[in-house]
Scaffold this motif. Structure first.
Motif, PDB file in Angstrom:
ATOM      1  N   GLU A 148       2.155  19.743 -17.075  1.00  0.00           N
ATOM      2  CA  GLU A 148       0.937  20.616 -17.339  1.00  0.00           C
ATOM      3  C   GLU A 148       1.705  22.110 -17.171  1.00  0.00           C
ATOM      4  OE1 GLU A 148      -2.010  20.220 -14.480  1.00  0.00           O
ATOM      5  OE2 GLU A 148      -2.720  18.221 -15.298  1.00  0.00           O
ATOM      6  N   ASN A 149       2.725  22.267 -16.217  1.00  0.00           N
ATOM      7  CA  ASN A 149       3.186  23.610 -16.240  1.00  0.00           C
ATOM      8  C   ASN A 149       4.297  23.860 -17.673  1.00  0.00           C
ATOM      9  OD1 ASN A 149       2.420  24.240 -13.737  1.00  0.00           O
ATOM     10  ND2 ASN A 149       3.857  23.299 -12.587  1.00  0.00           N
ATOM     11  N   LYS A 150       4.767  22.765 -18.071  1.00  0.00           N
ATOM     12  CA  LYS A 150       5.635  22.982 -19.167  1.00  0.00           C
ATOM     13  C   LYS A 150       4.740  23.458 -20.418  1.00  0.00           C
ATOM     14  CE  LYS A 150       9.564  19.988 -18.069  1.00  0.00           C
ATOM     15  NZ  LYS A 150      10.061  18.493 -18.432  1.00  0.00           N
ATOM     16  N   ASN A 151       3.452  22.838 -20.322  1.00  0.00           N
ATOM     17  CA  ASN A 151       2.481  22.858 -21.632  1.00  0.00           C
ATOM     18  C   ASN A 151       1.679  24.254 -21.440  1.00  0.00           C
ATOM     19  OD1 ASN A 151       3.216  20.525 -22.899  1.00  0.00           O
ATOM     20  ND2 ASN A 151       1.502  19.490 -21.658  1.00  0.00           N
ATOM     21  N   LEU A 173       0.758  -1.279  -0.015  1.00  0.00           N
ATOM     22  CA  LEU A 173       0.090  -0.067   0.045  1.00  0.00           C
ATOM     23  C   LEU A 173       0.832   1.068  -0.038  1.00  0.00           C
ATOM     24  CD1 LEU A 173      -2.897  -0.969   2.451  1.00  0.00           C
ATOM     25  CD2 LEU A 173      -3.057  -0.940  -0.157  1.00  0.00           C
ATOM     26  N   GLU A 174       1.855   1.242   0.735  1.00  0.00           N
ATOM     27  CA  GLU A 174       2.926   2.415   0.817  1.00  0.00           C
ATOM     28  C   GLU A 174       3.610   2.727  -0.572  1.00  0.00           C
ATOM     29  OE1 GLU A 174       5.502   1.599   4.158  1.00  0.00           O
ATOM     30  OE2 GLU A 174       3.988   2.077   5.532  1.00  0.00           O
ATOM     31  N   ASP A 175       4.052   1.535  -1.206  1.00  0.00           N
ATOM     32  CA  ASP A 175       4.600   1.569  -2.277  1.00  0.00           C
ATOM     33  C   ASP A 175       3.609   2.266  -3.496  1.00  0.00           C
ATOM     34  OD1 ASP A 175       6.868   0.832  -1.385  1.00  0.00           O
ATOM     35  OD2 ASP A 175       6.720  -1.550  -2.287  1.00  0.00           O
ATOM     36  N   ASN A 176       2.384   1.863  -3.379  1.00  0.00           N
ATOM     37  CA  ASN A 176       1.274   2.238  -4.506  1.00  0.00           C
ATOM     38  C   ASN A 176       1.161   3.618  -4.088  1.00  0.00           C
ATOM     39  OD1 ASN A 176       0.960  -0.287  -5.721  1.00  0.00           O
ATOM     40  ND2 ASN A 176      -0.637  -0.639  -4.385  1.00  0.00           N
ATOM     41  N   SER A 177       0.949   4.148  -2.771  1.00  0.00           N
ATOM     42  CA  SER A 177       0.875   5.527  -2.861  1.00  0.00           C
ATOM     43  C   SER A 177       2.024   6.401  -3.108  1.00  0.00           C
ATOM     44  CB  SER A 177       0.450   5.908  -1.205  1.00  0.00           C
ATOM     45  OG  SER A 177       1.435   5.500  -0.452  1.00  0.00           O
ATOM     46  N   ILE A 178       3.137   5.956  -2.763  1.00  0.00           N
ATOM     47  CA  ILE A 178       4.440   6.847  -3.410  1.00  0.00           C
ATOM     48  C   ILE A 178       4.327   6.941  -4.676  1.00  0.00           C
ATOM     49  CG2 ILE A 178       6.819   6.474  -3.394  1.00  0.00           C
ATOM     50  CD1 ILE A 178       6.987   5.315  -0.580  1.00  0.00           C
ATOM     51  N   GLN A 179       3.873   5.761  -5.348  1.00  0.00           N
ATOM     52  CA  GLN A 179       3.613   5.865  -7.179  1.00  0.00           C
ATOM     53  C   GLN A 179       2.990   6.778  -7.415  1.00  0.00           C
ATOM     54  OE1 GLN A 179       3.611   1.823  -8.077  1.00  0.00           O
ATOM     55  NE2 GLN A 179       5.613   1.127  -7.845  1.00  0.00           N
ATOM     56  N   LYS A 180       1.995   6.848  -6.792  1.00  0.00           N
ATOM     57  CA  LYS A 180       0.521   7.760  -7.236  1.00  0.00           C
ATOM     58  C   LYS A 180       1.214   9.209  -7.218  1.00  0.00           C
ATOM     59  CE  LYS A 180      -3.004   4.407  -6.386  1.00  0.00           C
ATOM     60  NZ  LYS A 180      -4.393   4.378  -5.745  1.00  0.00           N
ATOM     61  N   GLU A 206       4.308  10.182  -7.237  1.00  0.00           N
ATOM     62  CA  GLU A 206       5.084  10.506  -7.947  1.00  0.00           C
ATOM     63  C   GLU A 206       4.729  10.825  -9.531  1.00  0.00           C
ATOM     64  OE1 GLU A 206       7.912   7.344  -8.149  1.00  0.00           O
ATOM     65  OE2 GLU A 206       8.805   7.973  -6.358  1.00  0.00           O
ATOM     66  N   ILE A 207       3.511  10.183  -9.643  1.00  0.00           N
ATOM     67  CA  ILE A 207       2.649  10.071 -11.072  1.00  0.00           C
ATOM     68  C   ILE A 207       1.961  11.552 -11.063  1.00  0.00           C
ATOM     69  CG2 ILE A 207       1.001   9.404 -12.472  1.00  0.00           C
ATOM     70  CD1 ILE A 207       1.755   6.634 -11.623  1.00  0.00           C
ATOM     71  N   LYS A 208       1.679  11.929 -10.173  1.00  0.00           N
ATOM     72  CA  LYS A 208       0.805  13.404  -9.847  1.00  0.00           C
ATOM     73  C   LYS A 208       1.802  14.512 -10.134  1.00  0.00           C
ATOM     74  CE  LYS A 208      -3.111  11.912  -6.776  1.00  0.00           C
ATOM     75  NZ  LYS A 208      -3.785  12.273  -5.768  1.00  0.00           N
TER      76      LYS A 208
END
Length: 77
Positions: free
Chosen positions: A73-76, A55-62, A64-66
């Motif tokens: 979005e900031n670059k575009n 669960l912790e790994d999944n939340s960390i990955q989420k 990072e994706i965000k």
């Protein structure tokens, strides 16, 4: 996986009573029950820790994706 039926259990109990004696058999049953209980608690603890790690790994990955999505979005913009 082989299955154990009532007849096999009865044979094991009869042999245990003969080997241990009728006085020590209940004591041995208590010890075996205690070992089984301890083992179950240990296994459940390990399973819960592993699921927490997942669960912790999944939340960390989420997270990072965000962060990566916000950077794009900031670059575009």
């Amino acid at each position: 996986m082989p299955t154990i039926g009532w007849f096999e259990i009865l044979i094991v109990v009869a042999i245990a009573i003969i080997v241990l004696g009728p006085k020590d058999f209940p004591v041995m049953l208590k010890k075996v029950g205690s070992w089984i209980g301890t083992t179950k608690k240990y296994i459940n603890n390990i399973q819960s820790e592993v699921s927490n790690i997942d669960l912790e790994d999944n939340s960390i990955q989420k997270k990072e994706i965000k962060k990566e999505d916000k950077k794009e979005e900031n670059k575009n913009a």
